[in-house]
Scaffold this active site. Structure first.
Site, PDB file in Angstrom:
ATOM      1  N   ASP A 106       0.824  -1.208   0.000  1.00 15.04           N
ATOM      2  CA  ASP A 106       0.000   0.000   0.000  1.00 15.04           C
ATOM      3  C   ASP A 106       0.861   1.261   0.000  1.00 15.04           C
ATOM      4  O   ASP A 106       1.671   1.458   0.912  1.00 15.04           O
ATOM      5  CB  ASP A 106      -0.879  -0.031   1.255  1.00 15.04           C
ATOM      6  N   ASP A 107       0.703   2.083  -1.038  1.00 12.60           N
ATOM      7  CA  ASP A 107       1.406   3.371  -1.130  1.00 12.60           C
ATOM      8  C   ASP A 107       2.919   3.206  -1.234  1.00 12.60           C
ATOM      9  O   ASP A 107       3.668   4.089  -0.799  1.00 12.60           O
ATOM     10  CB  ASP A 107       1.076   4.267   0.070  1.00 12.60           C
TER      11      ASP A 107
ATOM     12  N   CYS B 265      -6.001   4.000  -3.594  1.00 10.04           N
ATOM     13  CA  CYS B 265      -6.382   2.732  -2.949  1.00 10.04           C
ATOM     14  C   CYS B 265      -7.633   2.051  -3.482  1.00 10.04           C
ATOM     15  O   CYS B 265      -7.560   0.962  -4.062  1.00 10.04           O
ATOM     16  CB  CYS B 265      -6.551   2.964  -1.450  1.00 10.04           C
TER      17      CYS B 265
ATOM     18  N   ARG C 146      -8.163  -1.363  -5.914  1.00  5.06           N
ATOM     19  CA  ARG C 146      -8.663  -2.632  -5.386  1.00  5.06           C
ATOM     20  C   ARG C 146      -9.915  -3.100  -6.126  1.00  5.06           C
ATOM     21  O   ARG C 146     -10.153  -4.304  -6.271  1.00  5.06           O
ATOM     22  CB  ARG C 146      -8.912  -2.495  -3.885  1.00  5.06           C
TER      23      ARG C 146
ATOM     24  N   LYS D  35      -6.206  -5.736   3.846  1.00  6.82           N
ATOM     25  CA  LYS D  35      -7.071  -4.566   3.635  1.00  6.82           C
ATOM     26  C   LYS D  35      -8.101  -4.840   2.550  1.00  6.82           C
ATOM     27  O   LYS D  35      -7.758  -5.333   1.479  1.00  6.82           O
ATOM     28  CB  LYS D  35      -6.182  -3.374   3.259  1.00  6.82           C
TER      29      LYS D  35
ATOM     30  N   HIS E  14     -11.350  -2.405   1.611  1.00  4.69           N
ATOM     31  CA  HIS E  14     -11.481  -1.053   1.048  1.00  4.69           C
ATOM     32  C   HIS E  14     -12.296  -0.970  -0.244  1.00  4.69           C
ATOM     33  O   HIS E  14     -12.070  -0.091  -1.072  1.00  4.69           O
ATOM     34  CB  HIS E  14     -10.096  -0.424   0.838  1.00  4.69           C
TER      35      HIS E  14
ATOM     36  N   HIS F  95       1.726   2.335   4.000  1.00 11.35           N
ATOM     37  CA  HIS F  95       0.726   3.404   4.072  1.00 11.35           C
ATOM     38  C   HIS F  95       0.853   4.184   5.382  1.00 11.35           C
ATOM     39  O   HIS F  95       1.173   3.620   6.414  1.00 11.35           O
ATOM     40  CB  HIS F  95      -0.666   2.767   3.952  1.00 11.35           C
TER      41      HIS F  95
ATOM     42  N   ASP G 107      -0.331  -0.871  -4.806  1.00  8.42           N
ATOM     43  CA  ASP G 107      -1.630  -0.347  -5.237  1.00  8.42           C
ATOM     44  C   ASP G 107      -1.554   1.005  -5.924  1.00  8.42           C
ATOM     45  O   ASP G 107      -2.462   1.396  -6.646  1.00  8.42           O
ATOM     46  CB  ASP G 107      -2.625  -0.299  -4.074  1.00  8.42           C
ATOM     47  N   ASN G 108      -0.488   1.748  -5.691  1.00  9.37           N
ATOM     48  CA  ASN G 108      -0.266   3.030  -6.363  1.00  9.37           C
ATOM     49  C   ASN G 108       1.138   3.486  -6.053  1.00  9.37           C
ATOM     50  O   ASN G 108       1.874   2.814  -5.326  1.00  9.37           O
ATOM     51  CB  ASN G 108      -1.280   4.104  -5.929  1.00  9.37           C
TER      52      ASN G 108
ATOM     53  N   LYS H 233       1.074   9.480  -5.896  1.00  9.57           N
ATOM     54  CA  LYS H 233      -0.235   8.858  -5.696  1.00  9.57           C
ATOM     55  C   LYS H 233      -1.362   9.841  -6.025  1.00  9.57           C
ATOM     56  O   LYS H 233      -1.296  11.022  -5.710  1.00  9.57           O
ATOM     57  CB  LYS H 233      -0.366   8.423  -4.232  1.00  9.57           C
TER      58      LYS H 233
END
Length: 555
Positions: free
Chosen positions: A41-42, A79, A83, A136, A138, A230, A336-337, A383
């Site tokens: 994540d991130d 995010c 997903r 996660k 989301h 994240h 994810d990004n 992001k």
């Protein structure tokens, strides 16, 4: 002795055939490949060793050396939309999450996955797979949209977008508390504060799920969705200690070092040109000694978070090998990004004062764009943005049976390609009907030809598209058309200019017109609307309205 009647013989023969058929089916199911999808994540494009980082990620680096790396793999810049595409193989608007996990009043922006967008869990479970998720979610806050209701046999993790790594207290976000819903198979959990570290819990549950699943004769799909790295910056002291002093040289020097390593590794072409330096970030040498120490401490914690995640990957692979399932398992790793940018101000997330030093449960600090532009080396922006730094992810694919070791491909894959890939690997046909619903067709292409070295990149009949909060982009061949919200289109030749340093829109207006028309057609059929008509105020995931000027007091 009783006589066996003709009817009895027929029934006996039928039973034998049934048993043989059932046994054969079970044997076939047991031999089907397993699939592990790991997403962080991130995390920026260059934040693991196999993509140029100084952060210690030996387990991911080993998977890369034994498998395949993509130079180009695309996400959806933030995010929840990422997903949505990841889980369904649909563009995010088509799946119902064109903006975020908040309802903006239109089907493409309802904030949870619609029924017509089948999850990988639903499809693979219907084909005899165990479906497991740790981390996660989301993509839907209502319990009707939770993982166990959307195809997953086992789930542990957070329903929303993030959490403190040491407790499940609400998170400070845009001046209000953001609820943290921690769940295991639909049951709310309330662990004691400081009794766990969330990254480890995600790993431990994934390992436990594998142990329990091994008692079945089924193949499995395991999705591990780490929240690391994240925000907020939380890490364990022993991991932080590894990086003490590592970042004292500053972001300017570290970015150069990563760029050089990427060229040595073959991730970048020798003639590639990096994105121009973000002029709003102060020169490291112009900071005071105390400022340098504060900024270095932030990146030490960030590195520790990535390090601990990599340790978790190592534990999952070790369990896979212990169960003797490693030879028959495809593992894919992505982010994810891109890394999150933003300015160091007292607005937004900073409204709650820290009650502890960076890295501890009371800290809500972040690296901001000062370090994020290092994480995203050599790419442009961060992001939430559709320039390469926002939508590019590392991709590692490892499958001992089918993927050649230590290979690098251009790839040019996208999230929408993962579901078709997994279905092909599993030998599963995407259903035309599911519980009385006609599912959306899959727009992506299988990555299997690239994974098996049959080709260097995905062959497509139409471009790849993006839109989120008014930021938009089109990728077709070497060309990329991209625009920030309410700004004019820019055009880049990514084969020659991955860093997006030279806008060619004025030199090739015919390409701009062609790709802009393609985008308009895609937006119409996908449900995209003009952002200003649905723009929320102060919602999680909302882009910043203004940019702060760079200065020592704010950076």
């Amino acid at each position: 002795m009783k006589r066996i009647t003709l009817r009895g013989l027929i029934l006996l023969a039928t039973a034998i055939v049934y048993i043989d058929t059932t046994s054969a089916q079970k044997a076939a199911d047991k031999n089907k490949p397993n699939i592990i999808l790991i997403m962080v994540d991130d995390m920026g494009y260059s934040d693991i060793g196999a993509y140029g980082s100084e952060i210690q990620t030996p387990h991911l680096d080993k998977l890369a050396s034994e498998g395949l790396r993509f130079k180009e793999f695309y996400n959806n810049a933030i995010c929840a939309p990422t997903r949505a595409s990841l889980l369904t193989g649909q563009y995010p608007h088509r799946a119902g999450i064109g903006y975020f996990d908040v309802n903006l009043g239109l089907p493409a922006y309802q904030g949870f996955l619609n029924k017509e967008s089948l999850t990988i869990g639903e499809v693979l479970r219907g084909a005899g797979y165990s479906t497991l998720l740790s981390g996660k979610w989301h993509v839907g806050n209502d319990s009707l949209s939770w993982p166990n209701q959307r195809g997953f046999d086992q789930f542990y993790g957070v329903i929303g977008g993030g959490a403190n790594y040491f407790n499940n207290y609400p998170m400070p976000l845009f001046g209000r508390d953001y609820p943290v819903v921690l769940v295991e198979n639909n049951k709310r959990l309330n662990p004691e504060p400081n009794s766990y570290y969330f990254t480890d819990e995600i790993t431990n549950h994934a390992v436990t799920f594998l142990e329990e699943q091994n008692k079945t004769n089924k193949p499995f799909f395991l999705y591990v969705a780490y929240t690391a790295p994240h925000w907020p910056l939380h890490a364990l002291p022993e991991d932080i200690a590894k990086y003490k002093g590592k970042y004292d040289k500053g972001w300017d020097e570290l970015r150069k070092e990563r760029y050089a390593r990427q060229q040595q590794l073959g991730i970048l072409d020798a003639q590639s040109k990096p994105a121009e330096r973000d002029a709003s970030i102060p020169q490291w040498d112009n900071l005071t000694y105390d400022e340098q120490k504060l900024w270095a401490a932030r990146m030490e914690v960030y590195a520790a978070m990535v390090d601990r995640m990599d340790q978790g990957v190592g534990k999952i692979v070790a369990k896979l090998k212990q169960l003797k399932k490693d030879d028959n398992t495809l593992l894919v790793f992505i982010s994810d990004n891109g890394a999150e940018g933003g300015n160091h101000t007292f607005g937004g997330r900073g409204k709650r004062l820290n009650s502890g030093p960076v890295g501890t449960a009371g800290s809500f600090d972040y690296v901001f764009k000062n370090w994020a532009h290092v994480s995203n080396t050599p790419l442009n922006s961060y992001k939430g943005n559709m320039h390469e730094g926002g939508i590019s992810s590392p991709l590692i694919a490892w499958y001992p049976k089918r993927i050649k070791a230590n290979t690098i491909a251009k790839g040019t894959g996208h999230l929408i390609d993962l579901a078709p890939t997994f279905y092909e690997v599993a030998g599963v046909k995407y259903p035309q009907q599911f519980k009385g619903i006609t599912p959306h067709a899959l727009p992506g292409k299988s990555l299997v030809p690239v994974f098996t070295s049959s080709t260097q990149q995905v062959s497509r009949t139409e471009p790849i598209f993006w839109e989120r909060a008014g930021n938009r982009a089109v990728r077709k061949g070497k060309w990329k058309l991209v625009a920030d919200h309410q700004k004019a289109w820019e055009l880049y030749d990514l084969e020659a200019d991955r860093g997006e340093t030279t806008d060619l829109s004025g030199q090739h207006p015919e390409v701009v017109r062609e790709l802009a028309f393609d985008y308009t057609q895609w937006a119409a059929r996908t449900g995209v609307v003009e952002y200003e008509t649905i723009k929320p105020k102060n919602a999680p995931g909302a882009p910043a309205e203004t940019k702060q000027p760079a200065s020592r007091s704010t950076n």
